[in-house]
Each structure stands twice: as C-alpha cells, then as structure tokens.
Scaffold this active site. Sequence first.
Site, short mmCIF file in Angstrom:
data_model
loop_
_atom_site.label_atom_id
_atom_site.label_comp_id
_atom_site.label_asym_id
_atom_site.label_seq_id
_atom_site.Cartn_x
_atom_site.Cartn_y
_atom_site.Cartn_z
N LYS A 1 -43.88 5.89 -34.00
CA LYS A 1 -45.18 6.00 -34.70
C LYS A 1 -45.88 4.67 -34.84
O LYS A 1 -47.11 4.59 -34.79
CB LYS A 1 -45.02 6.65 -36.08
N GLU A 30 -44.42 14.07 -30.21
CA GLU A 30 -44.24 14.95 -31.36
C GLU A 30 -43.35 14.35 -32.45
O GLU A 30 -43.61 14.51 -33.65
CB GLU A 30 -43.63 16.28 -30.88
N VAL A 37 -44.27 11.90 -35.88
CA VAL A 37 -44.68 12.27 -37.24
C VAL A 37 -43.85 13.46 -37.75
O VAL A 37 -43.74 14.48 -37.06
CB VAL A 37 -46.18 12.67 -37.30
N GLY A 86 -40.64 14.09 -38.18
CA GLY A 86 -39.37 14.47 -37.55
C GLY A 86 -39.42 15.76 -36.77
O GLY A 86 -40.12 15.87 -35.76
N ILE A 89 -40.72 18.67 -37.52
CA ILE A 89 -41.84 19.61 -37.74
C ILE A 89 -42.83 19.51 -36.57
O ILE A 89 -43.26 18.41 -36.22
CB ILE A 89 -42.61 19.27 -39.05
N GLY A 119 -29.06 7.77 -41.54
CA GLY A 119 -29.88 7.58 -40.32
C GLY A 119 -31.34 7.95 -40.52
O GLY A 119 -32.06 8.19 -39.55
N GLU A 174 -35.82 3.36 -41.30
CA GLU A 174 -36.16 2.52 -40.14
C GLU A 174 -35.19 1.35 -40.07
O GLU A 174 -34.52 1.02 -41.07
CB GLU A 174 -37.59 1.97 -40.29
N LYS A 190 -48.05 7.15 -39.73
CA LYS A 190 -48.07 8.60 -39.49
C LYS A 190 -49.41 9.21 -39.91
O LYS A 190 -49.93 10.09 -39.23
CB LYS A 190 -46.91 9.26 -40.23
P1 NAP Z 1 -32.04 2.77 -34.15
O1 NAP Z 1 -30.95 3.61 -34.71
O2 NAP Z 1 -32.23 1.39 -34.66
O3 NAP Z 1 -31.80 2.71 -32.55
C1 NAP Z 1 -32.51 1.89 -31.68
C2 NAP Z 1 -31.85 1.92 -30.30
O4 NAP Z 1 -32.66 1.20 -29.41
C3 NAP Z 1 -30.47 1.29 -30.28
O5 NAP Z 1 -29.63 2.04 -29.43
C4 NAP Z 1 -30.71 -0.09 -29.68
O6 NAP Z 1 -29.63 -0.59 -28.89
C5 NAP Z 1 -31.90 0.18 -28.76
N1 NAP Z 1 -32.76 -0.98 -28.62
C6 NAP Z 1 -33.50 -1.57 -29.58
N2 NAP Z 1 -34.19 -2.62 -29.07
C7 NAP Z 1 -33.85 -2.69 -27.76
C8 NAP Z 1 -34.19 -3.56 -26.71
N3 NAP Z 1 -35.03 -4.58 -26.88
N4 NAP Z 1 -33.64 -3.34 -25.48
C9 NAP Z 1 -32.78 -2.31 -25.30
N5 NAP Z 1 -32.41 -1.45 -26.27
C10 NAP Z 1 -32.94 -1.65 -27.48
O7 NAP Z 1 -33.44 3.49 -34.28
P2 NAP Z 1 -33.72 5.05 -34.51
O8 NAP Z 1 -33.56 5.39 -35.95
O9 NAP Z 1 -33.00 5.84 -33.48
O10 NAP Z 1 -35.31 5.08 -34.24
C11 NAP Z 1 -35.81 4.96 -32.93
C12 NAP Z 1 -37.30 5.26 -32.91
O11 NAP Z 1 -37.52 6.59 -33.37
C13 NAP Z 1 -38.15 4.38 -33.83
O12 NAP Z 1 -39.43 4.24 -33.26
C14 NAP Z 1 -38.25 5.21 -35.10
O13 NAP Z 1 -39.40 4.87 -35.86
C15 NAP Z 1 -38.39 6.59 -34.51
N6 NAP Z 1 -37.99 7.68 -35.38
C16 NAP Z 1 -36.82 7.64 -36.05
C17 NAP Z 1 -36.42 8.71 -36.82
C18 NAP Z 1 -35.13 8.72 -37.59
O14 NAP Z 1 -34.88 9.68 -38.31
N7 NAP Z 1 -34.30 7.71 -37.48
C19 NAP Z 1 -37.24 9.85 -36.91
C20 NAP Z 1 -38.46 9.86 -36.18
C21 NAP Z 1 -38.81 8.78 -35.41
P3 NAP Z 1 -28.19 -0.91 -29.52
O15 NAP Z 1 -27.66 0.43 -29.93
O16 NAP Z 1 -27.41 -1.52 -28.42
O17 NAP Z 1 -28.44 -1.81 -30.69
N1 HSE Z 2 -37.80 6.36 -41.32
C1 HSE Z 2 -38.52 7.56 -41.07
C2 HSE Z 2 -38.49 8.44 -42.29
C3 HSE Z 2 -37.93 8.27 -39.90
O1 HSE Z 2 -37.68 8.17 -43.19
O2 HSE Z 2 -39.28 9.37 -42.38
C4 HSE Z 2 -38.72 9.50 -39.47
O3 HSE Z 2 -39.94 9.14 -38.91
#
Ligand code: NAP
Ligand code: HSE
Length: 431
Positions: A105, A129, A132, A134, A136, A187, A190, A205
């Site tokens: 986002k 999708e 914003v 998760g 939904i 998890g 952010e 968002k």
């Molecule tokens: P996360 O757990 O921090 O995972 C990030 C992943 O990306 C890790 O595997 C990391 O590698 C890899 N990475 C980061 N920087 C990198 C780089 N420069 N080169 C190569 N690999 C790299 O993050 P996440 O919670 O999955 O979130 C990911 C995205 O989805 C974000 O944009 C977040 O805002 C969005 N999002 C998250 C959620 C949620 O519930 N968490 C929900 C909706 C959207 P390593 O594992 O080796 O460190």
């Molecule tokens: N950190 C975000 C949240 C992940 O708590 O809503 C989903 O976008």
Amino acid sequence: MKKVKIALLGLGNVGRGVWMILNSNKEEIMKRSGYEVEIAKILVRDKNKKRSVEVPDEIITTDFDEILEDDSIKIVVEVMGGMEPSKGYMLRCMDKKKHIVTANKMLIANAGDELFEKADEMGVMFQYEASVAGGIPIIKGINESLTANKIEKLYGIVNGTTNYILSKMELEGADFDDVLKEAQEKGYAEADPTSDIEAFDAQYKLAILASLAFGSKIDVDNIYREGITKIEAVDMKYAKEFKMGIKLLAIAKENNGKIELRVHPTMISKKHPLSNIYDSFNAVFIKGNAVGDLMFYGRGAGDLPTGSAVVGDIVTIVRNGVDAENSNPVVKNNLWKREILSMEDIESKYYVRATVVDEPGVLSKITSILGKNNVSLRSVIQKGDEENGNVTIVLVTHKTNEKELNNSIKEIAELKSVYKINNIIRIEDLE
Ligand code: NAP
Ligand code: HSE
C-alpha cells in the site's frame, strides 16, 4: 493442464501465506483458473534464514536478475514492502512484459500513477487487492461491483494491528505495549510498526480507497493523520460510559462538493456495526447513491487472509489471459479533479479530557471560553478522582467547527487552573 510460472519477491508473512495457499489449494486453483500455478523463484534478503514453511533451496535466491531474466516467469508477486527496491523491481519486470501482483500500500499510495502508467504502456496486468484490508475484496468491490454508484461516504477500519490493540484495550484492559508485541508476533504489524500505530498505513490505504471511490488522484499528504498512541485505558472507560467505542477510523466523504479525508481515533456509537469490529478484523462501510449502505468485513492482516487476496489476484491475471500480448485492465483513478476540504473546515463532535486544579470557578472559565468560540457543550463530567489537588473533567461538545474547537483548546490550555489537556478525540455520527 497448462502451467504458468510465477515468482515471489519476499517470503515473510504474506509470502508464506501465498506459498501455503498455492500448495494446499492447488487443485481448486487449477480447476478455477485452468492453469497449474508454479512458484519458480522466490527472492529473499537472507538465504540462510530459518523459514516456517518448507521451500526447496533451489528456488530461493538473493539475485533479482534470476527472476527478471527468466522469460518463462510470467507473473511477479511483490510482497517485500517499502518503496525501493520494490518499485524499481516492478518497473523492470513490467519492461520485460511480466504481470504484477502486489500487497504494497505504501507504494501504491505514493507511486501508483507511475506504476499504472508503466502497466498501460507495456500492456501488462497490475493487481493490488491485498494492499487494502487484507483478505476483504474491497478494491475489486469498488472497481467492479460499485461502478454504478456515486460514492458519498466511506468509513473504514483498515488497519488490523491497531484494531487488535484497541480491541484488547477495550475488552481486556490490556497494556498498549504488550498488545503491540502480540500483534507483531501474529504477523499483523508492518516491519516498522510505527506505520501502524501512527496511522501511516491507514493513511496509505485511505488514499487508495478514496482515489478509487471518488475517481480522483489523492495525494497522501492531503489526508489528515493521527495515530492511536495517545489513547489511554481511561478514554476507553469514558467511551463505554457514553455507550461508544474508540476505533482508528479512515474517513472519506463528500462535503459540499469537496472531499473530506482523515484518519484518526474516533468515538462511534456502540449501536453502529463498525464499533463491534474486533481483533485483527477490518471493515469498510460505504454509502453509494444507488446501492445505499454496504459493509465489507473480514480479516485485515495476517499470512493466510492476505495470501488469499494475493492468490485471488494471480488467478485474475491467469484467467484474463496471462499469455496475451496486450492485456491491461488497470483502472483509471484520475477521472476528475476533486478539491480536498481543509481540516480546519470540518465539523465534528469532540471529547476533551483535561486535568484541572480542584478549585471553584474552573469550569465556568472553561465554558465561557467555549461559548465565546461558538462551541456548544453537550455534557460535562467531573470525576472525584482527586490526585495532588487535581481532578479530571471530560467535556463532550455538540457538532462544531474544528478551527473553533482548536482556538478554544488553545485558550483553555493557557488557563492557570488547567494542568493538562490529556486527550481530544473526534466523535463521528455514522447514522
Ligand atoms: P515481512 O514479513 O517483513 O517480509 C518481507 C520479505 O521480503 C522477507 O522475506 C524479506 O527477506 C524480503 N525482502 C525485504 N526486502 C528485500 C530486499 N531488498 N531484497 C530481497 N528480499 C527482501 O513483510 P510482510 O508482513 O510479509 O509484508 C510484505 C508486504 O505486504 C508489505 O508491503 C506489507 O505492507 C504488505 N502487507 C502485509 C500484510 C500483513 O498482514 N503482514 C497484509 C497486507 C499487506 P528475508 O526473509 O530474507 O528477510
Ligand atoms: N500492518 C497492516 C495491518 C497489515 O495491521 O493492517 C495489513 O495491511
């Protein structure tokens, strides 16, 4: 069965969810899309990191070029987060005619235009999708199912972490820092949780949702933002006394031809369904001029809910012709120019909690300042919780102008008998 090869950029919370879903629901996805979806490569930062999913070593890489230069990879799924190198990687992948799915986002809110333009230019599909709310389907909901409407109002609980924290504070009297830690372990948060608790994430968002709902490019900096760090257990207690709950609400609404855009902790009536959205659940309430009231509800964060939205996007691309030369349904979000209402001009009811010296005449000084500034009071509570000669007073105003409220607060804070203005929370009538 035809096969489509994809790559993931990232194997953190969301990447893990995508991996698990594509493995556990392989059969359903194959039947629904007509393709077997194979994850051919996964880019990570640290190859030796212990993962909670078992992924063959040979598909994990730290070299982005292995993905970029592999012409058999048709879809690239960005789940790394942050602005760079994510943006640069996506642009380079589109140059190579790869379709994009992202959950990012921050990137869509700040640089969506540039990415959509590139997708247009290269005739590739771009889906976001999961960016914003998760799991939904709110982006597809607005972009596809609600296009018949003029959207008048949108209220969203769009951050799972803060909703989890506020829920635990409200229902269990939990401590802010302990619950934030839990949200991180689950998890939801952010990589830098400041983005959640200071409401940057919800601001991004809202920028995405409002740009789609109002068909107008929304600059993130035009959205007023206030996080939840000032909310204390005592505010929850007073909210309950007023039969209200406190939510971090993202608000976008038409106001005399302008759009009002703001994200802040908000007191809302317990009678409204949004006040009963708990845990990491999100909800978006929309009023359209044809459909009327509508509410979307579901898990707003976490590996599987977010993975569900990401995999749904992969299937959308596969179904729409992953191999076609020119397949580009990027929805335009700059159809009209809309003026944003300045925050000083909004109207709201307000809850004000202050600590004052327990002496005669304080209240009348405060009420006279409010009166002078056209702020009318709905109720005043003075609690006998005397401490060091101070008492707490809680004021609730009728609907008033933000500028006039701010002017009053400035004057009230300067009174000798006012020790501290502890908190000000807007109260929204959601009807
Ligand atoms: P996360 O757990 O921090 O995972 C990030 C992943 O990306 C890790 O595997 C990391 O590698 C890899 N990475 C980061 N920087 C990198 C780089 N420069 N080169 C190569 N690999 C790299 O993050 P996440 O919670 O999955 O979130 C990911 C995205 O989805 C974000 O944009 C977040 O805002 C969005 N999002 C998250 C959620 C949620 O519930 N968490 C929900 C909706 C959207 P390593 O594992 O080796 O460190
Ligand atoms: N950190 C975000 C949240 C992940 O708590 O809503 C989903 O976008």
